[in-house]
Design a protein around this motif. Structure first.
Motif, PDB file in Angstrom:
ATOM      1  N   UNK A  63     -14.764  19.132   7.051  1.00 37.14           N
ATOM      2  CA  UNK A  63     -16.725  18.769   7.082  1.00 37.14           C
ATOM      3  C   UNK A  63     -16.107  18.065   5.156  1.00 37.14           C
ATOM      4  N   UNK A  64     -15.906  18.782   4.628  1.00 32.49           N
ATOM      5  CA  UNK A  64     -15.581  18.279   2.925  1.00 32.49           C
ATOM      6  C   UNK A  64     -15.575  17.119   2.422  1.00 32.49           C
ATOM      7  N   UNK A  65     -15.741  16.092   2.059  1.00 28.91           N
ATOM      8  CA  UNK A  65     -15.015  14.929   1.625  1.00 28.91           C
ATOM      9  C   UNK A  65     -14.332  15.891   0.229  1.00 28.91           C
ATOM     10  N   UNK A  71     -28.390   7.321  13.445  1.00 26.43           N
ATOM     11  CA  UNK A  71     -28.020   8.473  12.435  1.00 26.43           C
ATOM     12  C   UNK A  71     -28.030   7.556  11.391  1.00 26.43           C
ATOM     13  N   UNK A  72     -27.912   7.666   9.974  1.00 24.89           N
ATOM     14  CA  UNK A  72     -27.312   7.056   8.673  1.00 24.89           C
ATOM     15  C   UNK A  72     -26.153   8.709   8.374  1.00 24.89           C
ATOM     16  N   UNK A  73     -24.894   8.401   9.842  1.00 21.14           N
ATOM     17  CA  UNK A  73     -23.458   9.095   9.413  1.00 21.14           C
ATOM     18  C   UNK A  73     -22.918   8.810   8.751  1.00 21.14           C
ATOM     19  N   UNK A  74     -22.096   9.639   8.370  1.00 17.77           N
ATOM     20  CA  UNK A  74     -20.220   8.889   8.587  1.00 17.77           C
ATOM     21  C   UNK A  74     -19.353   7.545   8.340  1.00 17.77           C
ATOM     22  N   UNK A  75     -19.956   7.972   9.667  1.00 15.54           N
ATOM     23  CA  UNK A  75     -19.405   6.341  10.602  1.00 15.54           C
ATOM     24  C   UNK A  75     -20.191   4.726  10.184  1.00 15.54           C
ATOM     25  N   UNK A  76     -21.585   5.048   9.748  1.00 16.59           N
ATOM     26  CA  UNK A  76     -22.429   3.744   9.025  1.00 16.59           C
ATOM     27  C   UNK A  76     -21.797   4.080   7.681  1.00 16.59           C
ATOM     28  N   UNK A  77     -21.291   5.279   6.612  1.00 11.73           N
ATOM     29  CA  UNK A  77     -20.846   5.333   5.208  1.00 11.73           C
ATOM     30  C   UNK A  77     -20.106   4.097   5.006  1.00 11.73           C
ATOM     31  N   UNK A  78     -19.109   4.116   6.254  1.00 11.39           N
ATOM     32  CA  UNK A  78     -17.793   2.841   6.604  1.00 11.39           C
ATOM     33  C   UNK A  78     -18.263   1.791   6.397  1.00 11.39           C
ATOM     34  N   UNK A  79     -19.146   1.563   7.049  1.00 15.35           N
ATOM     35  CA  UNK A  79     -19.587   0.282   7.727  1.00 15.35           C
ATOM     36  C   UNK A  79     -19.853  -0.177   6.462  1.00 15.35           C
ATOM     37  N   UNK A  80     -20.631   0.192   5.559  1.00 21.67           N
ATOM     38  CA  UNK A  80     -21.481  -0.454   4.811  1.00 21.67           C
ATOM     39  C   UNK A  80     -20.648   0.010   3.146  1.00 21.67           C
ATOM     40  N   UNK A  81     -19.612   0.416   3.587  1.00 23.14           N
ATOM     41  CA  UNK A  81     -17.977   0.329   2.403  1.00 23.14           C
ATOM     42  C   UNK A  81     -17.224  -0.648   2.810  1.00 23.14           C
ATOM     43  N   UNK A  82     -17.743  -1.548   3.652  1.00 24.32           N
ATOM     44  CA  UNK A  82     -16.434  -1.948   4.069  1.00 24.32           C
ATOM     45  C   UNK A  82     -17.159  -4.067   4.847  1.00 24.32           C
ATOM     46  N   UNK A  92      -8.467  10.627   5.462  1.00 24.18           N
ATOM     47  CA  UNK A  92      -8.785  10.053   5.676  1.00 24.18           C
ATOM     48  C   UNK A  92      -9.377  10.641   7.359  1.00 24.18           C
ATOM     49  N   UNK A  93      -9.461  11.869   8.111  1.00 26.95           N
ATOM     50  CA  UNK A  93      -9.251  11.319   9.731  1.00 26.95           C
ATOM     51  C   UNK A  93     -10.772  11.648   9.681  1.00 26.95           C
ATOM     52  N   UNK A  94     -11.621  12.399   9.133  1.00 29.79           N
ATOM     53  CA  UNK A  94     -12.865  12.384   8.795  1.00 29.79           C
ATOM     54  C   UNK A  94     -13.399  13.304   7.860  1.00 29.79           C
ATOM     55  N   UNK A  95     -14.497  13.137   7.027  1.00 27.48           N
ATOM     56  CA  UNK A  95     -15.253  14.192   6.334  1.00 27.48           C
ATOM     57  C   UNK A  95     -16.472  13.653   6.816  1.00 27.48           C
ATOM     58  N   UNK A  96     -17.679  14.615   6.153  1.00 25.63           N
ATOM     59  CA  UNK A  96     -19.373  14.783   5.944  1.00 25.63           C
ATOM     60  C   UNK A  96     -19.316  13.176   5.553  1.00 25.63           C
ATOM     61  N   UNK A  97     -18.230  12.785   5.166  1.00 30.02           N
ATOM     62  CA  UNK A  97     -18.822  11.278   3.991  1.00 30.02           C
ATOM     63  C   UNK A  97     -18.229  10.151   4.436  1.00 30.02           C
ATOM     64  N   UNK A 122       0.987  -1.571  -0.047  1.00 25.92           N
ATOM     65  CA  UNK A 122       0.187  -0.309   0.234  1.00 25.92           C
ATOM     66  C   UNK A 122       0.581   1.133   0.092  1.00 25.92           C
ATOM     67  N   UNK A 123       2.328   0.833  -0.475  1.00 26.68           N
ATOM     68  CA  UNK A 123       2.715   2.603  -0.062  1.00 26.68           C
ATOM     69  C   UNK A 123       2.883   3.542  -1.441  1.00 26.68           C
ATOM     70  N   UNK A 124       2.646   4.300  -0.701  1.00 22.27           N
ATOM     71  CA  UNK A 124       2.416   5.603  -1.636  1.00 22.27           C
ATOM     72  C   UNK A 124       0.403   6.109  -1.888  1.00 22.27           C
ATOM     73  N   UNK A 125      -0.497   4.907  -1.804  1.00 21.11           N
ATOM     74  CA  UNK A 125      -1.836   4.681  -1.210  1.00 21.11           C
ATOM     75  C   UNK A 125      -2.728   6.064  -0.812  1.00 21.11           C
ATOM     76  N   UNK A 126      -3.239   7.037  -1.030  1.00 21.43           N
ATOM     77  CA  UNK A 126      -4.740   7.447  -0.178  1.00 21.43           C
ATOM     78  C   UNK A 126      -5.192   6.273   0.647  1.00 21.43           C
ATOM     79  N   UNK A 127      -5.537   7.237   1.891  1.00 23.34           N
ATOM     80  CA  UNK A 127      -7.188   6.467   1.951  1.00 23.34           C
ATOM     81  C   UNK A 127      -8.553   7.476   2.282  1.00 23.34           C
ATOM     82  N   UNK A 128      -8.690   7.571   1.562  1.00 21.50           N
ATOM     83  CA  UNK A 128     -10.015   8.308   1.602  1.00 21.50           C
ATOM     84  C   UNK A 128     -11.206   7.536   1.652  1.00 21.50           C
ATOM     85  N   UNK A 129     -11.580   6.265   1.465  1.00 21.47           N
ATOM     86  CA  UNK A 129     -12.810   5.210   1.843  1.00 21.47           C
ATOM     87  C   UNK A 129     -12.215   3.969   1.257  1.00 21.47           C
ATOM     88  N   UNK A 130     -12.855   3.286   2.615  1.00 16.93           N
ATOM     89  CA  UNK A 130     -12.995   2.139   2.397  1.00 16.93           C
ATOM     90  C   UNK A 130     -13.401   0.983   1.432  1.00 16.93           C
TER      91      UNK A 130
END
Length: 354
Positions: free
Chosen positions: A143-145, A196-207, A161-166, A37-45
């Motif tokens: 705030x903004x993804x 709430x259907x928030x950013x934490x739930x979104x990340x669970x749904x993506x993984x 990504x240390x946290x965003x709205x998404x 994973x060297x050099x990759x971004x981590x924006x979303x799972x």
């Protein structure tokens, strides 16, 4: 000996000793991986495969065992620096990243909107290029993804990504490490999200489906996740053969679940919606009554900070609650992310069973 604690519910089993955890980490497959994973971004799972996410958890387990339980000093990030951009206040994200990066020999630089000209007196493009010339990676809590996406586009170094709205991917890595430590295996677990259907739930749904985990989601009407994210999650569920359903009934979502999860009902930036949200989320507090609908081995997660209306004290401070183990694991998982994106490190312990 491989741990499977689904039927053990005492405080002693939930607070494993160092000796037990070391024994647990030694189980699994031989140490080998083709993941780099060297050099990759981590924006979303969403952008990470099942094997890549498992590699991050494997690395986190490895670092936790070697540093915490064996007392090794691993200056894997010596000579490297990290820019930490925080538009939102934080306890766990800031502390885990600062202490973790420093523990590995690196130098973290904490920057708030009072310290830099992020998108105000200086464009995001210019900021990304300047930081790329002076640091080795950026962790941004924003705030903004879309701001993260632009930083990643313009930077020549990894953006995390240390946290965003998404999304909140580094939180979910800590959640999964905690569940893997507790249950011994993630495959086949059922997660129930009640809130709430928030950013934490979104990340669970993506993984979650990538590990073979099932997901039940209960949100009040009008507070569900983004339809586009639901569509992707449904595709993952079909691909990996898992169950995914949405409801407005918390007890229906809790039915048969191994893990009950919630989060704040009022995120930063939503303070003006407090009255409306408190009314909409009536009946969504997680209690022992909620747990009666869940599986016999149910546990509880919350990314913190927690409000009593989201989960009562009886659950939050009970042996079923893994929240403080979950909070500590924020440190080991962010350390794993930084090591994986900035070095060629390979875990030394055997790969855990996921």
């Amino acid at each position: 000996m491989l741990f499977n604690l689904r039927n053990l519910l005492t405080a002693a089993t939930l607070r494993k000793s160092s000796k037990q955890l070391v024994q647990h980490f030694r189980s699994g497959q031989p140490t080998q991986t083709s993941v780099n994973l060297k050099g990759r971004d981590l924006l979303t799972l969403q952008n990470y495969t099942a094997e890549e996410i498992k590699y991050l958890l494997w690395t986190a387990s490895d670092l936790k065992q070697r540093i915490k339980y064996k007392g090794e000093y691993l200056p894997l990030l010596q000579g490297k620096s990290l820019a930490m951009i925080f538009e939102k206040r934080s306890t766990r994200t800031r502390l885990s990243t600062e202490t973790g990066f420093a523990l590995l020999g690196g130098h973290p630089c904490f920057l708030t909107t009072q310290d830099i000209h992020l998108g105000i007196n200086e464009s995001l493009t210019d900021t990304a290029r300047v930081l790329s010339s002076m640091t080795n990676a950026v962790l941004a809590r924003v705030y903004k993804q879309s701001d993260l996406d632009l930083l990643a586009k313009e930077a020549s170094i990894p953006i995390v990504n240390g946290l965003s709205d998404s999304y909140h991917p580094i939180q979910i890595l800590a959640d999964y490490l905690t569940l893997q430590e507790h249950y011994g295996c993630l495959k086949g677990l059922t997660i129930s999200w009640i809130g709430d259907g928030n950013n934490v739930l979104n990340s669970i749904m993506m993984s979650a489906a990538k590990f073979g985990m099932h997901l039940h989601v209960a949100t009040p009407k009008g507070f569900g996740p983004d339809p586009n994210i639901i569509k992707v999650a449904e595709e993952y569920s079909k691909e990996y053969g898992t169950k995914l359903f949405f409801t407005t009934d918390p007890l229906e979502a809790a039915s048969g679940a191994n893990v009950l999860v919630t989060d704040t009902w009022i995120s930063m930036g939503q303070e003006e919606e407090k009255a409306e949200r408190m009314k909409a989320f009536q009946g969504y507090q997680i209690t022992m009554q909620t747990g009666k609908a869940a599986a016999s081995d149910w546990t509880f997660l919350h990314c913190l900070p927690r409000k009593p209306q989201e989960v009562d004290d009886e659950v939050f401070y009970s042996p079923r609650s893994l929240v403080f183990q979950e909070a500590e694991n924020r440190k080991w998982t962010i350390m794993a992310v930084m090591v994986s994106l900035l070095t060629d490190y390979s875990p030394q312990l055997q790969k855990p069973t996921f």
